[in-house]
Write a protein that holds these residues in place. Structure first.
Motif, PDB file in Angstrom:
ATOM      1  N   ILE A  21       0.865  -1.177   0.000  1.00  0.00           N
ATOM      2  CA  ILE A  21       0.000   0.000   0.000  1.00  0.00           C
ATOM      3  C   ILE A  21       0.900   1.226   0.000  1.00  0.00           C
ATOM      4  O   ILE A  21       1.954   1.244   0.638  1.00  0.00           O
ATOM      5  CB  ILE A  21      -0.955  -0.003   1.223  1.00  0.00           C
ATOM      6  CG1 ILE A  21      -1.887   1.226   1.204  1.00  0.00           C
ATOM      7  CG2 ILE A  21      -0.181  -0.091   2.533  1.00  0.00           C
ATOM      8  CD1 ILE A  21      -2.998   1.154   2.253  1.00  0.00           C
ATOM      9  N   LEU A  25      -0.465   7.902   5.970  1.00  0.00           N
ATOM     10  CA  LEU A  25      -1.013   7.055   7.030  1.00  0.00           C
ATOM     11  C   LEU A  25      -2.103   7.820   7.774  1.00  0.00           C
ATOM     12  O   LEU A  25      -1.903   8.379   8.850  1.00  0.00           O
ATOM     13  CB  LEU A  25       0.100   6.604   7.988  1.00  0.00           C
ATOM     14  CG  LEU A  25       1.317   5.939   7.333  1.00  0.00           C
ATOM     15  CD1 LEU A  25       2.270   5.404   8.387  1.00  0.00           C
ATOM     16  CD2 LEU A  25       0.901   4.827   6.373  1.00  0.00           C
ATOM     17  N   HIS A  31      -5.569   1.583   6.098  1.00  0.00           N
ATOM     18  CA  HIS A  31      -4.431   0.734   6.468  1.00  0.00           C
ATOM     19  C   HIS A  31      -4.811  -0.321   7.509  1.00  0.00           C
ATOM     20  O   HIS A  31      -4.369  -1.473   7.415  1.00  0.00           O
ATOM     21  CB  HIS A  31      -3.279   1.586   7.013  1.00  0.00           C
ATOM     22  CG  HIS A  31      -2.623   2.460   6.002  1.00  0.00           C
ATOM     23  ND1 HIS A  31      -3.140   3.686   5.625  1.00  0.00           N
ATOM     24  CD2 HIS A  31      -1.484   2.295   5.284  1.00  0.00           C
ATOM     25  CE1 HIS A  31      -2.336   4.240   4.729  1.00  0.00           C
ATOM     26  NE2 HIS A  31      -1.320   3.413   4.496  1.00  0.00           N
ATOM     27  N   VAL A  52       4.384  -1.247   3.600  1.00  0.00           N
ATOM     28  CA  VAL A  52       3.604  -0.027   3.836  1.00  0.00           C
ATOM     29  C   VAL A  52       4.498   1.160   3.482  1.00  0.00           C
ATOM     30  O   VAL A  52       5.472   1.445   4.187  1.00  0.00           O
ATOM     31  CB  VAL A  52       3.121   0.063   5.295  1.00  0.00           C
ATOM     32  CG1 VAL A  52       2.328   1.355   5.515  1.00  0.00           C
ATOM     33  CG2 VAL A  52       2.273  -1.150   5.653  1.00  0.00           C
ATOM     34  N   LEU A  62      -0.645   2.366  13.867  1.00  0.00           N
ATOM     35  CA  LEU A  62      -0.482   1.230  12.955  1.00  0.00           C
ATOM     36  C   LEU A  62       0.662   0.326  13.408  1.00  0.00           C
ATOM     37  O   LEU A  62       0.558  -0.907  13.306  1.00  0.00           O
ATOM     38  CB  LEU A  62      -0.260   1.721  11.526  1.00  0.00           C
ATOM     39  CG  LEU A  62      -1.471   2.407  10.887  1.00  0.00           C
ATOM     40  CD1 LEU A  62      -1.096   3.046   9.567  1.00  0.00           C
ATOM     41  CD2 LEU A  62      -2.629   1.420  10.698  1.00  0.00           C
TER      42      LEU A  62
END
Length: 199
Positions: A21, A25, A31, A52, A62
């Motif tokens: 991805i 963020l 996410h 990421v 995250l």
């Protein structure tokens, strides 16, 4: 598009399949849903990893979620990158499960330009680029189970990845190439200039 093994070697990534991805963020980029979907697939696809790319206000949250899901060895968060093409070319599948209203995200157009199959949602104008079953797979927003199902379909099927990726590249060239975008901008400028002269 470039050779995936070469891209991975250039970036110091293991030469294993990567899902990825690219985006700021933020909550609405999805996410967290992607992490939950990837965790659900971890047992079936032990050789796959998740990349990421990007940074933003949700990074710490995250990172905590990655730890809670036990994915520390399988998820790599590389922050903001200026050298985006090799990072995208290191991937087998690109996902952007956005649920916030947006246009066609730059990251989706970039992924398609790298011949990647895309898994995304029908929010904003995303379906102008991601045509379900043609250039990628479209799933409902905020649905990690549906997202996992779509990802698994692509992770299992290299031929489907190739077919959707090639169609995505063709669509990117046809709809979003630099020459086309410049032609459209010039057309807008000309139309507005004519209106001002006639006013």
């Amino acid at each position: 598009p470039m050779d995936k093994a070469v891209a991975r070697a250039q970036l110091g990534l293991p030469d294993t399949p990567w899902l990825g991805i690219l985006g700021t963020l933020r909550n609405w980029k999805g996410h967290a849903y992607l992490l939950h979907a990837f965790a659900a697939l971890a047992g079936e696809f032990p050789d796959w990893n998740l990349l990421v790319i990007g940074d933003g206000p949700q990074r710490r949250n995250l990172e905590r979620l990655v730890a809670e899901l036990g994915l520390q060895e399988r998820v790599r968060m590389v922050g903001n990158r200026d050298d985006v093409p090799p990072w995208l070319n290191a991937l087998e599948v690109f996902a952007l499960p956005s649920y916030g209203d947006e246009g066609v995200p730059q990251s989706i157009m970039q992924a398609m330009a790298c011949a990647l199959p895309v898994v995304s949602t029908p929010v904003g104008a995303i379906t102008e680029a991601v045509v379900d079953g043609e250039t990628g797979l479209v799933v409902a927003p905020k649905d990690s189970a549906a997202l996992a199902q779509a990802l698994a379909r692509l992770m299992r099927d290299p031929e489907l990845r190739r077919r959707l990726g090639e169609a995505g590249l063709a669509r990117a060239r046809e709809r979003f190439g630099l020459d086309i975008m410049l032609d459209r901008m010039e057309d807008i400028f000309r139309r507005h200039a004519r209106r001002r002269r006639s006013a």
